[in-house]
Scaffold this active site. Sequence first.
Site, PDB file in Angstrom:
ATOM      1  N   ASP A 100       0.073  -2.637   7.127  1.00  0.00           N
ATOM      2  CA  ASP A 100      -0.772  -2.649   6.074  1.00  0.00           C
ATOM      3  C   ASP A 100      -0.134  -1.639   4.850  1.00  0.00           C
ATOM      4  O   ASP A 100       0.532  -0.724   5.358  1.00  0.00           O
ATOM      5  CB  ASP A 100      -2.357  -2.071   6.126  1.00  0.00           C
TER       6      ASP A 100
HETATM    7  N1  URA Z   1      -3.369  -2.588  12.801  1.00  0.00           N
HETATM    8  C1  URA Z   1      -4.185  -2.389  11.567  1.00  0.00           C
HETATM    9  O1  URA Z   1      -5.282  -2.391  11.342  1.00  0.00           O
HETATM   10  N2  URA Z   1      -3.108  -2.174  10.277  1.00  0.00           N
HETATM   11  C2  URA Z   1      -1.812  -2.165  10.577  1.00  0.00           C
HETATM   12  O2  URA Z   1      -1.178  -1.948   9.603  1.00  0.00           O
HETATM   13  C3  URA Z   1      -1.307  -2.354  11.924  1.00  0.00           C
HETATM   14  C4  URA Z   1      -1.744  -2.836  12.789  1.00  0.00           C
END
Ligand code: URA
Length: 236
Positions: A100
């Site tokens: 993310d």
């Molecule tokens: N899980 C998440 O919630 N975000 C990420 O960036 C990676 C795994």
Amino acid sequence: MRLDKYLASYTRMSRKEARAAVRKGRAALDGERVFREDARVSEGMTVFLDGAVVHAEEYVYYMLNKPPGVVSATSDRTERTVLELVDTGGRRVFPVGRLDKDTTGLLILTDNGELAHRLLSPKYHVDKVYEFNYEGELVPDAARLAAEGLDIGEKHRTEPALLELPESRPHFARLTISEGKYHQVKRMVAKLGGHVTELRRVAFGGIVLDEILQPGEYRPLTEAEIDCLQHTGNSD
Ligand code: URA
């Protein structure tokens, strides 16, 4: 380069398997069968395994410590992408999976599409380790529930995951998952009663984020790390 090293580098065989294959007479150099694993493969030679040419495809692999605020895409109209952080000397790499925008930590970049595809395929259970800080209180049996698999609103429950809650660090935890559903860590933690405030990936398929790399810094993977990725995951 030695023949066994060549085979281990450019096929999915380990060095040990490559040695055994050569001793059994499965390899040939320029059409001549060879039985010695230390035979030299020189520039311009053609290597065969079981009668098929083994191509020395030179891919590039980088480990990036992704900083917050950049997206894990190859292009984006408005946001800065992870590709803008890495000078690959013109090689067209892409990130292996996504973190993310606000997630930091280990992101692998490569131009080896076949390997990336395998590392991301749900068929292969490639472990990813995340560390996170959270607000709220997790349910008392959170680790057991994570190990059993959680219903996070997908068709299937999550695969068994390892949730570690070090007593010495309140509101900090480590979660090892073997799949990569959308926002998976945040959704699992929410299901367990918490809210992730900071998320960092520290390992992927046996590769551990190099502590020396500050957010935004990167380095090429070592040969041992590439080898590890090539042999990671299983399809049970
Ligand atoms: N899980 C998440 O919630 N975000 C990420 O960036 C990676 C795994």
